[in-house]
Motif scaffolding. Structure first.
Motif, short mmCIF file in Angstrom:
data_model
loop_
_atom_site.label_atom_id
_atom_site.label_comp_id
_atom_site.label_asym_id
_atom_site.label_seq_id
_atom_site.Cartn_x
_atom_site.Cartn_y
_atom_site.Cartn_z
N SER A 1 -4.11 -8.62 3.45
CA SER A 1 -3.81 -9.39 2.73
C SER A 1 -4.78 -10.93 2.42
O SER A 1 -4.72 -11.20 1.20
CB SER A 1 -2.44 -9.91 3.10
OG SER A 1 -1.75 -11.06 2.80
N GLN B 1 -3.24 -10.81 -1.36
CA GLN B 1 -2.04 -10.19 -1.98
C GLN B 1 -1.82 -9.68 -0.81
O GLN B 1 -1.53 -10.35 0.44
CB GLN B 1 -2.52 -8.56 -2.41
CG GLN B 1 -3.24 -8.09 -0.55
CD GLN B 1 -3.89 -6.70 -1.55
OE1 GLN B 1 -4.36 -6.02 -2.14
NE2 GLN B 1 -3.04 -5.92 -0.20
N LEU C 1 1.68 -8.30 2.05
CA LEU C 1 1.44 -7.61 2.84
C LEU C 1 1.95 -6.19 2.79
O LEU C 1 2.45 -6.44 2.30
CB LEU C 1 2.39 -7.85 4.45
CG LEU C 1 1.40 -9.29 5.54
CD1 LEU C 1 2.64 -9.73 5.76
CD2 LEU C 1 0.12 -9.10 5.62
N THR C 2 1.14 -5.30 3.31
CA THR C 2 1.89 -3.60 3.11
C THR C 2 2.64 -2.86 4.22
O THR C 2 2.86 -2.13 3.55
CB THR C 2 0.36 -3.42 2.36
OG1 THR C 2 -0.71 -3.20 2.74
CG2 THR C 2 0.44 -3.75 1.05
N ASP D 1 -3.14 -5.43 8.46
CA ASP D 1 -2.47 -5.79 7.32
C ASP D 1 -2.78 -7.58 6.74
O ASP D 1 -2.68 -7.62 5.95
CB ASP D 1 -1.02 -5.57 7.61
CG ASP D 1 -0.14 -5.83 6.79
OD1 ASP D 1 -0.56 -5.66 5.18
OD2 ASP D 1 1.22 -6.17 7.25
N VAL E 1 3.70 -12.71 1.61
CA VAL E 1 2.41 -13.17 1.28
C VAL E 1 1.60 -14.35 1.73
O VAL E 1 2.43 -15.56 1.30
CB VAL E 1 2.36 -13.03 0.08
CG1 VAL E 1 3.62 -14.70 -0.96
CG2 VAL E 1 1.42 -12.89 -1.65
#
Length: 231
Positions: free
Chosen positions: A197, A202, A204-205, A193, A214
């Motif tokens: 990122s 971008q 974190l998902t 992750d 971010v």
């Protein structure tokens, strides 16, 4: 995915940190020795392979640097050295022991959790090994939790070594024991992750901490540093 895959992810994290936030690099320790890794659980249980790979990457950070380098995990967490992981796991055992103690001075019963590990109880309640947590829900300590990260205020990330669906999960535990949540499904998921990122700049998902993070690069007199901004 194998530990070899995780090692590749960690190598790419090194490359990103060296190229983008060199101010963080001096805080990262060399790899942990096998002896230091073995002492973390010391025969109580086998360390999760992801955690072993993390320690072979860097043995946590050097604390006390003037610019507070090394707190590179989202949420302001550092990676702990093996010695601190060892001490944190023993502290978990003590917290569980205290939670099972009777409020009086009467004799208490000893519960054997693993070879050489004794947990005290009230002599009336029967505890299964997997039930030895500080509280029923949410738990804030467990004999099979290994702290792997910490903030400067004392909040911790722990890796769950209990058998079952939470095996390998990374939990966030508040320093005062009032809050507990699963932050990532695994150390591997946490590192992947972060890498995605950072490389794509971008949010974190996979992180379940708060509303999300971010990455941001902060310029200092010690070199560029990594911050994680709350979304």
């Amino acid at each position: 995915m194998t530990s070899d895959h995780l090692s590749g992810v960690l190598e790419r994290l090194d490359t990103w940190l060296e190229g983008n936030t060199p101010g963080e690099v001096p805080a990262l320790n060399p790899s942990a020795t096998q002896d230091a890794i073995d002492r973390v659980a010391e025969g109580r249980f086998s360390l999760h392979p992801d955690l072993v790979a993390l320690l072979r990457w860097h043995n946590g950070i050097r604390f006390g640097l003037p610019h507070n380098a090394g707190y590179i995990l989202p949420g302001g967490y550092s990676i702990l050295p093996a010695q601190s992981m060892e001490g944190g796991q023993r502290e978990m055992e003590q917290l569980v022991a205290w939670s099972l103690e009777e409020d009086t001075d009467e004799v208490v019963t000893m519960f054997i959790v693993a070879d050489g590990v004794e947990i005290v109880g009230d002599g009336q309640t029967h505890y299964l090994r997997e039930d030895l947590g500080l509280t029923a829900a949410p738990a804030t300590a467990h004999v099979k939790w290994v702290p792997i990260g910490a903030t400067r205020s004392g909040d911790r990330l722990v890796v769950d070594h209990r058998h079952g669906p939470m095996y390998g999960n990374v939990h966030a535990v508040a320093h005062d024991g009032t809050d507990f949540q699963t932050a990532w499904d695994s150390v591997r998921a946490m590192c992947e992750d972060m890498l995605i990122s950072l490389e794509a700049n971008q949010p974190l998902t996979a992180c379940r901490l708060g509303s999300g993070y971010v990455p941001r690069i902060r310029t200092t007199s010690f070199g560029a540093m990594l911050d994680w901004e709350i979304i």
